[in-house]
Design a protein around this motif. Structure first.
Motif, PDB file in Angstrom:
ATOM      1  N   UNK A 324       0.838  -1.200   0.000  1.00 37.06           N
ATOM      2  CA  UNK A 324       0.000   0.000   0.000  1.00 37.06           C
ATOM      3  C   UNK A 324       0.873   1.250   0.000  1.00 37.06           C
ATOM      4  N   UNK A 325       1.887   1.263   0.860  1.00 39.35           N
ATOM      5  CA  UNK A 325       2.770   2.434   0.953  1.00 39.35           C
ATOM      6  C   UNK A 325       3.489   2.684  -0.372  1.00 39.35           C
ATOM      7  N   UNK A 326       3.997   1.624  -0.995  1.00 34.22           N
ATOM      8  CA  UNK A 326       4.747   1.783  -2.248  1.00 34.22           C
ATOM      9  C   UNK A 326       3.854   2.307  -3.360  1.00 34.22           C
ATOM     10  N   UNK A 327       2.665   1.740  -3.499  1.00 33.36           N
ATOM     11  CA  UNK A 327       1.738   2.187  -4.534  1.00 33.36           C
ATOM     12  C   UNK A 327       1.315   3.628  -4.286  1.00 33.36           C
ATOM     13  N   UNK A 328       1.014   3.972  -3.034  1.00 29.51           N
ATOM     14  CA  UNK A 328       0.616   5.336  -2.674  1.00 29.51           C
ATOM     15  C   UNK A 328       1.718   6.333  -3.031  1.00 29.51           C
ATOM     16  N   UNK A 329       2.961   6.008  -2.684  1.00 30.55           N
ATOM     17  CA  UNK A 329       4.065   6.923  -2.972  1.00 30.55           C
ATOM     18  C   UNK A 329       4.283   7.085  -4.480  1.00 30.55           C
ATOM     19  N   UNK A 330       4.198   5.987  -5.215  1.00 30.65           N
ATOM     20  CA  UNK A 330       4.372   6.062  -6.667  1.00 30.65           C
ATOM     21  C   UNK A 330       3.281   6.915  -7.303  1.00 30.65           C
ATOM     22  N   UNK A 331       2.050   6.735  -6.847  1.00 30.69           N
ATOM     23  CA  UNK A 331       0.948   7.537  -7.383  1.00 30.69           C
ATOM     24  C   UNK A 331       1.170   9.013  -7.072  1.00 30.69           C
ATOM     25  N   UNK A 332       1.607   9.337  -5.868  1.00 26.03           N
ATOM     26  CA  UNK A 332       1.819  10.738  -5.501  1.00 26.03           C
ATOM     27  C   UNK A 332       2.889  11.384  -6.365  1.00 26.03           C
ATOM     28  N   UNK A 333       3.968  10.654  -6.631  1.00 21.93           N
ATOM     29  CA  UNK A 333       5.024  11.208  -7.479  1.00 21.93           C
ATOM     30  C   UNK A 333       4.512  11.446  -8.897  1.00 21.93           C
ATOM     31  N   UNK A 571      -6.940   4.847  -2.230  1.00 23.87           N
ATOM     32  CA  UNK A 571      -6.961   6.114  -2.962  1.00 23.87           C
ATOM     33  C   UNK A 571      -6.181   7.157  -2.194  1.00 23.87           C
ATOM     34  N   UNK A 572      -5.415   7.958  -2.920  1.00 26.48           N
ATOM     35  CA  UNK A 572      -4.648   9.054  -2.342  1.00 26.48           C
ATOM     36  C   UNK A 572      -5.366  10.377  -2.568  1.00 26.48           C
ATOM     37  N   UNK A 573      -5.351  11.228  -1.540  1.00 23.85           N
ATOM     38  CA  UNK A 573      -5.862  12.601  -1.650  1.00 23.85           C
ATOM     39  C   UNK A 573      -4.724  13.596  -1.832  1.00 23.85           C
ATOM     40  N   UNK A 574      -3.502  13.101  -1.965  1.00 21.09           N
ATOM     41  CA  UNK A 574      -2.329  13.977  -2.020  1.00 21.09           C
ATOM     42  C   UNK A 574      -2.095  14.438  -3.458  1.00 21.09           C
ATOM     43  N   UNK A 575      -3.029  15.269  -3.942  1.00 15.96           N
ATOM     44  CA  UNK A 575      -2.967  15.795  -5.300  1.00 15.96           C
ATOM     45  C   UNK A 575      -3.858  17.030  -5.382  1.00 15.96           C
ATOM     46  N   UNK A 576      -3.659  17.820  -6.425  1.00 14.43           N
ATOM     47  CA  UNK A 576      -4.548  18.957  -6.675  1.00 14.43           C
ATOM     48  C   UNK A 576      -5.824  18.439  -7.322  1.00 14.43           C
ATOM     49  N   UNK A 577      -6.966  18.745  -6.738  1.00 14.21           N
ATOM     50  CA  UNK A 577      -8.233  18.302  -7.311  1.00 14.21           C
ATOM     51  C   UNK A 577      -8.455  18.933  -8.687  1.00 14.21           C
TER      52      UNK A 577
END
Length: 652
Positions: A324-333, A571-577
């Motif tokens: 989960x952590x790896x996928x979340x970090x990759x998505x955020x980048x 799902x990550x919320x760490x992005x600009x909507x």
């Protein structure tokens, strides 16, 4: 992780085909060896089945389903936008269709700022770009279908004469009636029981759309008249296209738009055209994955796949803490790059897509992942050196890094390509609760935020025995829609996906005849040069998050297509909507905020909390994914449709 499983974690493993045997799913998988049609509503899937049964190919069926979902207001309508990926078995190539409308004359940052906006509005005539779906449907049908527009639109026209409306749509009309009453043509269409306690139709009531039926009839009349004058099938379909964009339909659309304060002109409609383009693609462990170009968020999934290819995901275990952590970090980048570098390539050239999609850049981005904590300061990287150029936005990125994020916190970090993780800001909390960054300690309106994050549309997947495969994610003109005069056509609200300041995204600043960067993201994948998967999902900024995990579920964990559509995602919320909210604080990233499935084991929840995550939970977190797997070994088709909504498929 397997030795630590609790009873709550066992449910998650039911999705994994560890022994190669079928595992239980809430919906049955679909099988067919002639054709497959999957979309957002049962009636629309039936429309696709009807087209197939009359001898149409997958493109014909997809166009029939598109007409049906628009007529049903399945979170979109005829004034919205259509984007598609098509596999052409005659050439062995994947092609992309860009039928997204563009900003009208007069749509400038100065115009919207003069009205007090930080982003273009969410609703009403000023939210409208030019309609793209009618043109996109006509283009796909003319160039790659086999049937007439009259045949393909028959289900939609029958529905416009009157169909039994379902509860979800009828209740959305009633729930939005205060806003719908602001626009006279919307009020007349959606609230037929004006003055009564319930003014919208009831579930099961026959919903009639006379104006839309007249519009569709005019298009078919133009086609049939052209055929009578010995025009070819293709020429006749384009005659219908011209009547919508240049003829009497266009005149009424423009009149109705401008009467209500909109900007679209006849010149705008005549100037807009759908574009056929080369898709973007990367190879993930030998599977070629295709997405639309950077006017969508699609390449962000490709970037994430490139990053994740550097890790042993299968060895981590399905939805383990580390996975989960790896996928979340990759998505955020990937999303940090999306937020700054993506935009319409036809009006703002120079996006560094070669660098962004390079394997070398992905390796450098992968080095940023710290396996102890969430990187709250994940920032856009510098892909320009990876295509032999110098980044022209270095100073802008430095300024962006210091944008206020509320509570005295800086922005999302300075650009970086490799090395250690940027030092993060103080975390916003350690409990499974969300707080407003602008006012420390004040809970935010979670339902409103997540409505904007997940804002839905529909998806359409079709495949046939001759090898045609198509994935479509249409949208726009959703309820509450401002209807353009007596056309019965709801105008798009896609203007809100533009920005008004370069500091957010220099490639996506609104200007006339530019397309906004959209979240809509159909997908195709080829294995050994042959179609393997077509898949799509609704859900705003979460689309490529859910599609990424769907793909990994099948490729890394051996799930069937139906299992993968139902498997719990994060799902990550760490992005600009990209949608909703007219203030900066409405759209800013929320570092560490994560959606998890209710089946997430307690120890995983605890581990993530210690790593700086702020969690919310859901019963069904896959997103309403629709997909078709092409089984080359057996020459058959597998259909999958998530248990997350009303999506439905039919195969034969």
């Amino acid at each position: 992780m397997w030795t630590k499983l609790t009873k709550t974690g066992v449910a998650a493993l039911l999705f994994i085909s560890l022994s190669g045997q079928a595992q239980p799913t809430e919906k049955p998988p679909l099988h067919g060896n002639h054709w497959m049609a999957v979309t957002g509503k049962p009636l629309a899937a039936e429309a696709g089945a009807q087209i197939f049964q009359k001898g149409g190919n997958a493109i014909d069926a997809a166009c029939g389903m598109l007409g049906a979902v628009c007529t049903m207001w399945d979170v979109l309508s005829w004034g919205g936008e259509t984007q598609a990926l098509i596999y052409n078995p005659k050439t062995g190539k994947v092609i992309a269709i860009d039928a997204l409308g563009f900003a009208p004359t007069g749509a400038t940052p100065a115009f919207f700022k003069s009205k007090g906006y930080n982003f273009p509005p969410e609703y009403g005539p000023l939210a409208a770009v030019t309609p793209g779906t009618p043109g996109g449907l006509c283009y796909m049908l003319a160039e790659y279908g086999t049937m007439s527009l009259k045949e393909v639109l028959a289900p939609a026209m029958e529905m416009a004469r009157g169909y039994a409306i379902e509860a979800q749509t009828a209740n959305s009309f009633e729930g939005q009636k205060r806003r719908l009453k602001e626009w006279p043509y919307s009020k007349a269409l959606f609230l037929p029981h004006a003055g009564e306690k319930r003014e919208a139709p009831e579930a099961g009531e026959v919903f009639v759309q006379k104006d839309l039926l007249e519009t569709l009839t005019k298009m078919v009349e133009a086609e049939q008249d052209a055929l009578k004058h010995k025009k070819t099938r293709k020429e006749a379909i384009y005659a219908a296209y011209d009547r919508f964009y240049k003829g009497d339909i266009a005149k009424e659309f423009v009149r109705g738009c401008q009467e209500q304060g909109g900007l679209i002109t006849m010149e705008d409609l005549a100037a807009w055209k759908p574009i056929e383009e080369e898709p973007m693609h990367v190879s993930y462990k030998g599977i070629e994955v295709y997405k639309l170009q950077q006017w969508t968020q699609g390449p962000s999934m490709l970037q994430a796949l490139n990053i994740l290819e550097n890790f042993d995901l299968k060895g981590m275990g399905f939805n383990s803490t580390r996975y989960i952590h790896t996928v979340y970090q990759a998505m955020n980048l990937a999303f940090a790059d999306r937020d700054f570098y993506y935009g319409d390539p036809y009006n703002n050239t120079g996006q560094p897509m070669k660098g962004l999609l390079s394997k070398e850049y992905a390796k450098d981005r992968a080095k940023l992942i710290n396996f102890d904590r969430n990187d709250a300061m994940a920032a856009p990287g510098d892909p320009y050196p990876f295509e032999g150029r110098t980044n022209p936005f270095t100073e802008l990125l430095k300024e962006r890094a210091h944008m206020p994020m509320g509570g005295g916190r800086p922005g999302m970090g300075a650009p970086s390509t490799g090395g250690a993780m940027n030092s993060g800001a103080a975390l916003v909390g350690s409990n499974d609760l969300a707080f407003d960054h602008t006012t420390p300690g004040v809970p935010i309106d979670e339902s409103l935020y997540h409505d904007r994050l997940w804002r839905g549309t529909t998806s359409i997947e079709a495949a046939d025995k001759d090898g045609w495969v198509i994935s479509v994610t249409p949208s726009g003109g959703w309820n509450p829609a401002c209807v353009a005069g007596h056309t019965g056509v709801g105008m798009s609200q896609r203007m809100q996906s533009f920005v008004l300041d370069s500091i957010i995204d220099p490639f996506n600043v609104v200007k006339p005849h530019q397309r906004p960067r959209v979240t809509l993201s159909p997908s195709l994948a080829l294995k050994d040069g042959k179609p393997y998967l077509c898949f799509s999902v609704q859900g705003g900024d979460t689309q490529d998050q859910n599609l990424l995990q769907f793909f990994l579920d099948m490729v890394e964990f051996g799930m069937t297509v139906q299992q993968a559509t139902e498997a719990p995602n994060v799902n990550s919320d760490q992005l600009w909507l990209s949608l909703g909210g007219e203030r900066m604080e409405d759209r800013r990233p929320r570092p560490g905020h994560i959606l998890l499935g209710n089946v997430t084991p307690p120890y995983v929840r605890q581990d993530l909390r210690k790593m700086g995550y702020i969690s919310t939970y859901g019963d069904r977190t896959s997103g309403p994914i629709n997909a078709i797997m092409i089984d080359s070994k057996h020459g058959t088709l597998w259909g999958g449709s998530s248990n997350n909504g009303e999506d439905y498929g039919i195969g034969w």
